[in-house]
Design a protein around this motif. Structure first.
Motif, PDB file in Angstrom:
ATOM      1  N   VAL A 194       0.852  -1.189   0.000  1.00 14.00           N
ATOM      2  CA  VAL A 194       0.000   0.000   0.000  1.00 14.00           C
ATOM      3  C   VAL A 194       0.893   1.246   0.000  1.00 14.00           C
ATOM      4  O   VAL A 194       1.888   1.302   0.723  1.00 14.00           O
ATOM      5  CB  VAL A 194      -0.934   0.035   1.223  1.00 14.00           C
ATOM      6  CG1 VAL A 194      -1.706   1.352   1.280  1.00 14.00           C
ATOM      7  CG2 VAL A 194      -1.899  -1.129   1.175  1.00 14.00           C
ATOM      8  N   THR A 195       0.517   2.216  -0.816  1.00 12.58           N
ATOM      9  CA  THR A 195       1.293   3.453  -0.926  1.00 12.58           C
ATOM     10  C   THR A 195       0.458   4.642  -0.480  1.00 12.58           C
ATOM     11  O   THR A 195      -0.710   4.767  -0.848  1.00 12.58           O
ATOM     12  CB  THR A 195       1.756   3.691  -2.376  1.00 12.58           C
ATOM     13  OG1 THR A 195       2.615   2.617  -2.775  1.00 12.58           O
ATOM     14  CG2 THR A 195       2.509   5.005  -2.501  1.00 12.58           C
ATOM     15  N   ILE A 196       1.080   5.499   0.318  1.00 12.07           N
ATOM     16  CA  ILE A 196       0.477   6.785   0.661  1.00 12.07           C
ATOM     17  C   ILE A 196       1.416   7.863   0.127  1.00 12.07           C
ATOM     18  O   ILE A 196       2.631   7.775   0.295  1.00 12.07           O
ATOM     19  CB  ILE A 196       0.258   6.929   2.183  1.00 12.07           C
ATOM     20  CG1 ILE A 196      -0.305   8.305   2.523  1.00 12.07           C
ATOM     21  CG2 ILE A 196       1.537   6.674   2.963  1.00 12.07           C
ATOM     22  CD1 ILE A 196      -0.736   8.445   3.978  1.00 12.07           C
ATOM     23  N   VAL A 197       0.865   8.854  -0.525  1.00 12.00           N
ATOM     24  CA  VAL A 197       1.647   9.935  -1.124  1.00 12.00           C
ATOM     25  C   VAL A 197       1.349  11.220  -0.370  1.00 12.00           C
ATOM     26  O   VAL A 197       0.184  11.596  -0.217  1.00 12.00           O
ATOM     27  CB  VAL A 197       1.297  10.114  -2.617  1.00 12.00           C
ATOM     28  CG1 VAL A 197       2.112  11.253  -3.229  1.00 12.00           C
ATOM     29  CG2 VAL A 197       1.530   8.813  -3.382  1.00 12.00           C
ATOM     30  N   GLY A 236      -4.599   5.190  -1.728  1.00 16.58           N
ATOM     31  CA  GLY A 236      -5.478   4.370  -2.549  1.00 16.58           C
ATOM     32  C   GLY A 236      -6.175   5.228  -3.591  1.00 16.58           C
ATOM     33  O   GLY A 236      -5.537   5.891  -4.397  1.00 16.58           O
ATOM     34  N   ASN A 237      -7.499   5.246  -3.527  1.00 13.87           N
ATOM     35  CA  ASN A 237      -8.290   6.034  -4.482  1.00 13.87           C
ATOM     36  C   ASN A 237      -8.884   7.284  -3.835  1.00 13.87           C
ATOM     37  O   ASN A 237      -9.878   7.819  -4.319  1.00 13.87           O
ATOM     38  CB  ASN A 237      -9.423   5.178  -5.058  1.00 13.87           C
ATOM     39  CG  ASN A 237      -8.909   4.088  -5.971  1.00 13.87           C
ATOM     40  OD1 ASN A 237      -7.931   4.285  -6.699  1.00 13.87           O
ATOM     41  ND2 ASN A 237      -9.534   2.931  -5.934  1.00 13.87           N
ATOM     42  N   GLU A 238      -8.269   7.753  -2.757  1.00 15.16           N
ATOM     43  CA  GLU A 238      -8.829   8.873  -2.019  1.00 15.16           C
ATOM     44  C   GLU A 238      -7.802   9.975  -1.804  1.00 15.16           C
ATOM     45  O   GLU A 238      -6.626   9.709  -1.558  1.00 15.16           O
ATOM     46  CB  GLU A 238      -9.353   8.383  -0.662  1.00 15.16           C
ATOM     47  CG  GLU A 238     -10.097   9.437   0.137  1.00 15.16           C
ATOM     48  CD  GLU A 238     -10.695   8.884   1.412  1.00 15.16           C
ATOM     49  OE1 GLU A 238     -11.328   9.666   2.148  1.00 15.16           O
ATOM     50  OE2 GLU A 238     -10.529   7.679   1.686  1.00 15.16           O
ATOM     51  N   VAL A 239      -8.266  11.215  -1.869  1.00 14.15           N
ATOM     52  CA  VAL A 239      -7.439  12.371  -1.554  1.00 14.15           C
ATOM     53  C   VAL A 239      -7.816  12.856  -0.162  1.00 14.15           C
ATOM     54  O   VAL A 239      -9.003  13.011   0.145  1.00 14.15           O
ATOM     55  CB  VAL A 239      -7.628  13.510  -2.578  1.00 14.15           C
ATOM     56  CG1 VAL A 239      -6.758  14.705  -2.219  1.00 14.15           C
ATOM     57  CG2 VAL A 239      -7.295  13.026  -3.988  1.00 14.15           C
ATOM     58  N   ALA A 280      -7.887  -2.928   2.172  1.00 14.51           N
ATOM     59  CA  ALA A 280      -9.091  -3.746   1.973  1.00 14.51           C
ATOM     60  C   ALA A 280      -9.525  -3.762   0.510  1.00 14.51           C
ATOM     61  O   ALA A 280     -10.215  -4.685   0.079  1.00 14.51           O
ATOM     62  CB  ALA A 280     -10.212  -3.229   2.860  1.00 14.51           C
ATOM     63  N   CYS A 281      -9.119  -2.725  -0.217  1.00 16.97           N
ATOM     64  CA  CYS A 281      -9.528  -2.620  -1.621  1.00 16.97           C
ATOM     65  C   CYS A 281      -8.563  -3.295  -2.576  1.00 16.97           C
ATOM     66  O   CYS A 281      -8.831  -3.370  -3.780  1.00 16.97           O
ATOM     67  CB  CYS A 281      -9.642  -1.145  -2.007  1.00 16.97           C
ATOM     68  SG  CYS A 281     -11.216  -0.389  -1.521  1.00 16.97           S
ATOM     69  N   LEU A 282      -7.440  -3.780  -2.075  1.00 18.73           N
ATOM     70  CA  LEU A 282      -6.463  -4.425  -2.949  1.00 18.73           C
ATOM     71  C   LEU A 282      -7.089  -5.613  -3.662  1.00 18.73           C
ATOM     72  O   LEU A 282      -7.656  -6.509  -3.037  1.00 18.73           O
ATOM     73  CB  LEU A 282      -5.260  -4.898  -2.145  1.00 18.73           C
ATOM     74  CG  LEU A 282      -4.347  -3.785  -1.587  1.00 18.73           C
ATOM     75  CD1 LEU A 282      -3.242  -4.392  -0.721  1.00 18.73           C
ATOM     76  CD2 LEU A 282      -3.726  -2.969  -2.720  1.00 18.73           C
TER      77      LEU A 282
END
Length: 268
Positions: A110-113, A239-242, A261-263
């Motif tokens: 999982v990556t967080i930017v 993920g898919n959220e800002v 959980a979305c992987l």
């Protein structure tokens, strides 16, 4: 707030205008008043509508808050959908840019930017969140996306940072921590001094700072931030959220868990 109230009042006025117009048009009128009514119908309709709207809003002022909340909810959902599209279309640019430093597990699931500025006070406080999250989660990949938006000093400090990343990527995490954690304002001089103290050759560092790719990288980040509606630091993509703002370790941990959980789940 004002715009939302105006929009709400306009919608209410329109609804009552339709109601009032139908009421006046359907009211039985004597024949001798027909000509007079035609001459004044517009003015009478407007006055009746204004009176109805005014009285209704005075008696039910909470309707304006309901309208505002509905508008904000709609705008937030529209923004979320737009951001999701940008994340899908620009996945490599967001998560795998060669211009970004990486801490934690470089091969994490999982990556967080984080979009950050070295002179952002909230970013300085949020650095502890990054340390805690990467220490607790061995599968977390934390990407540092340089986003200098706080003036010329920040831009120069980030140019040094980018040059240092290219020359000494293995020490970038230490450079990032020390410059972001320093009590003073980061600028070119303080960033160069730190880079040299960590072993960088100053002449090579300054030469690398002239690389046009650094300016191009920043331009790409500004464009990406604009598409994602990011206007301040710190901001995160998980993920898919800002996620906007320094909301704390607990909130970020929840977002990371949701991303995990979305992987492999195409519906996420």
């Amino acid at each position: 707030m004002t715009r939302a109230i105006v929009l709400g009042a306009s919608g209410i006025a329109l609804a009552f205008a339709m109601l009032a117009s139908g009421y006046v048009a359907g009211r039985p009128q004597p024949a001798y008043a027909e000509d007079k009514q035609q001459a004044t119908a517009g003015a009478l309709d407007r006055k009746e509508v204004e009176l109805i709207v005014r009285n209704y809003l005075l008696e039910n002022p909470e309707i304006l808050l309901e309208v505002q909340q509905a508008l904000e909810t709609k705008q937030q959902e529209e923004q979320r959908i737009a951001q999701l599209g940008v994340i899908k279309q620009s996945k490599d640019e967001i998560f795998n840019s060669p211009h970004d430093g990486v801490v934690g597990n470089p091969n994490g699931k999982v990556t967080i930017v984080e979009f950050y500025d070295y002179n952002c006070g909230f970013c300085k406080r949020a650095i502890e969140d990054m340390h805690a999250l990467t220490a607790q989660d061995s599968e977390l990949r934390f990407v540092l996306k340089e986003f200098p938006i706080l003036g010329p000093d920040s831009q120069k400090a980030h140019m040094v940072s980018q040059a240092f990343l290219k020359l000494m990527p293995e020490k970038y995490g230490e450079f990032h921590d020390k410059l972001l954690g320093s009590p003073g304002r980061a600028d070119e001089a303080s960033a160069v001094k730190l880079a040299v103290s960590l072993g960088a050759d100053e002449a090579k560092l300054r030469d690398m700072m002239q690389d046009p790719a650094i300016g191009q990288a920043f331009a790409g980040t500004y464009e990406l931030a604009n598409k994602l509606a990011i206007t301040g630091t710190p901001s995160y993509v998980v993920g898919n959220e800002v996620v906007f703002g320094a909301l704390g370790q607990a909130v970020l941990a929840e977002k990371i868990a949701a991303a995990k959980a979305c992987l492999g789940d195409a519906s996420c």
